[in-house]
Design an enzyme around this catalytic site. Structure first.
Site, mmCIF file in Angstrom:
data_model
loop_
_atom_site.group_PDB
_atom_site.id
_atom_site.type_symbol
_atom_site.label_atom_id
_atom_site.label_comp_id
_atom_site.label_asym_id
_atom_site.label_seq_id
_atom_site.Cartn_x
_atom_site.Cartn_y
_atom_site.Cartn_z
ATOM 1 N N LYS A 215 113.477 10.278 136.759
ATOM 2 C CA LYS A 215 114.328 9.569 136.171
ATOM 3 C C LYS A 215 115.798 9.985 136.645
ATOM 4 O O LYS A 215 115.977 11.274 136.854
ATOM 5 C CB LYS A 215 114.193 9.580 134.795
ATOM 6 C CG LYS A 215 113.062 8.776 134.106
ATOM 7 C CD LYS A 215 113.449 7.387 133.578
ATOM 8 C CE LYS A 215 112.107 6.385 133.554
ATOM 9 N NZ LYS A 215 111.566 6.142 132.193
ATOM 10 N N ARG A 253 103.695 9.915 131.286
ATOM 11 C CA ARG A 253 103.620 8.736 132.303
ATOM 12 C C ARG A 253 104.163 9.422 133.550
ATOM 13 O O ARG A 253 105.490 9.553 133.469
ATOM 14 C CB ARG A 253 104.371 7.496 131.747
ATOM 15 C CG ARG A 253 104.399 6.349 132.689
ATOM 16 C CD ARG A 253 105.188 5.325 131.916
ATOM 17 N NE ARG A 253 105.160 4.185 132.804
ATOM 18 C CZ ARG A 253 106.029 4.008 133.607
ATOM 19 N NH1 ARG A 253 106.980 4.818 134.163
ATOM 20 N NH2 ARG A 253 105.822 3.152 134.291
HETATM 21 N N1 HH2 Z 1 109.719 3.789 132.395
HETATM 22 C C1 HH2 Z 1 109.486 2.873 133.506
HETATM 23 C C2 HH2 Z 1 108.693 1.774 133.350
HETATM 24 N N2 HH2 Z 1 107.889 1.660 132.116
HETATM 25 N N3 HH2 Z 1 107.036 2.702 129.985
HETATM 26 C C3 HH2 Z 1 107.425 3.377 129.212
HETATM 27 N N4 HH2 Z 1 106.312 3.385 128.107
HETATM 28 N N5 HH2 Z 1 108.106 4.419 129.078
HETATM 29 C C4 HH2 Z 1 108.963 4.725 130.230
HETATM 30 O O1 HH2 Z 1 109.808 5.495 130.238
HETATM 31 C C5 HH2 Z 1 108.846 3.732 131.256
HETATM 32 C C6 HH2 Z 1 108.005 2.702 131.176
HETATM 33 C C7 HH2 Z 1 110.568 2.857 134.647
HETATM 34 O O2 HH2 Z 1 110.087 3.628 135.491
HETATM 35 P P1 HH2 Z 1 109.259 3.206 136.756
HETATM 36 O O3 HH2 Z 1 107.848 2.386 136.393
HETATM 37 O O4 HH2 Z 1 109.052 4.281 137.672
HETATM 38 O O5 HH2 Z 1 110.371 2.088 137.398
HETATM 39 P P2 HH2 Z 1 110.521 0.502 137.427
HETATM 40 O O6 HH2 Z 1 110.816 0.179 136.093
HETATM 41 O O7 HH2 Z 1 111.646 0.332 138.384
HETATM 42 O O8 HH2 Z 1 109.216 -0.183 137.897
#
Ligand code: HH2
Length: 274
Positions: A215, A253
């Site tokens: 992040k 995660r």
């Molecule tokens: N962060 C992201 C997506 N889903 N779900 C939960 N429960 N908690 C989080 O902190 C969280 C999440 C964002 O990260 P990422 O999946 O790497 O990226 P993107 O949303 O651009 O697909």
């Protein structure tokens, strides 16, 4: 939920984004076979479950129609569930959740904490796990000007209220996880306050999931004058995982599993020293 949290270590949730635009792995696993292969590789490295997402929620992201989201995720969920992988579906849409649960997913990871009116019913019907996450505003606007009086108290109250509402809708207490939502409508200071305030959030009594991996607030803090680019955030991601585990996080995660497993073992050994 068939997914119990072990008493002496956190669960590791491997991230698998089947999107063209996710902030760190967008476009890497665009077709179902390569996405499924990545999911299996994360399991081989030690992930307990795989979080499959078909809509980026990065700051500024626009919503994806449900047909497109399903087209992206369903074949991957099916392929992984067929191989007995525990799958979490990262969606806020009840239609997407339902199809994925029918295909064998065991957890719904909802960054909008059941704001789709039909979502609670779907989750209650399937008896699946549910992760309720806090977000201020929505991805298109959330980083414009996040504001809180007391961020830890407000996030904790929100999660407590959403968990109560989920239970009233028939979702079993033991199927609920909560998540403060790092980076979702939060400044660097808000994110740090939440990381420090995890014990207060854990007091709600539900397992706490943290999504810290790569992040931007971590890159901003660790980079000093020059924020770290995404590919250089692995070290600080692991340090943040350690802090979160020390604060009581029970589900991590993360994008990269091998080193996360090692850090999880180290912190657990420290915490549970007989
Ligand atoms: N962060 C992201 C997506 N889903 N779900 C939960 N429960 N908690 C989080 O902190 C969280 C999440 C964002 O990260 P990422 O999946 O790497 O990226 P993107 O949303 O651009 O697909």
């Amino acid at each position: 939920m068939s997914l119990q949290i072990p008493p002496d270590r956190p669960l590791l949730m491997g991230i698998l984004n089947v999107t063209p635009d996710s902030f760190s792995d967008g476009g890497s696993y665009a077709d179902a076979p390569s996405a499924a292969a990545r999911g299996l590789a994360l399991i081989a490295e030690g992930a307990d479950l795989i979080d499959v997402g078909g809509e980026s929620t990065r700051p500024g992201a626009e919503p994806v129609p449900f047909e497109e989201e399903l087209r992206r995720v369903l074949p991957v969920v099916e392929a992984l569930a067929r191989q007995s992988v525990t799958v979490s579906i990262d969606t806020s849409k009840s239609v997407v959740a339902k199809s994925c649960l029918e295909a064998g997913a065991k957890v719904v990871n909802d960054v909008r904490a059941l704001s789709d009116p039909a979502m609670s019913e779907v989750c209650a019907e399937f008896g699946c796990g549910v992760c309720l996450m806090h977000m201020q505003n929505d991805p298109a606007t959330m980083q414009a000007e996040p504001r809180y009086g007391d961020v830890v108290r407000e996030v904790r109250d929100f999660l407590g209220e959403r968990a109560e509402s989920a239970r009233r809708a028939g979702i079993a207490e033991e199927n609920i996880w909560i998540d403060p939502g790092f980076g979702f409508g939060k400044t660097v200071e808000h994110n740090l306050a939440l990381l420090r305030g995890l014990p207060a959030i854990c007091e709600l009594g539900y397992p706490v999931l943290v999504g810290l991996s790569r992040k931007s607030f971590l890159g901003r803090i660790a980079g000093g004058d020059t924020p770290l680019p995404i590919r250089e955030r692995e070290g600080v991601t692991l340090a943040a995982q350690a802090l979160a585990q020390m604060g009581g996080a029970k589900v991590i995660r993360t994008h990269e599993i091998t080193e996360a497993v090692r850090v999880a073992r180290l912190i657990s050994a420290f915490q549970f020293l007989p």
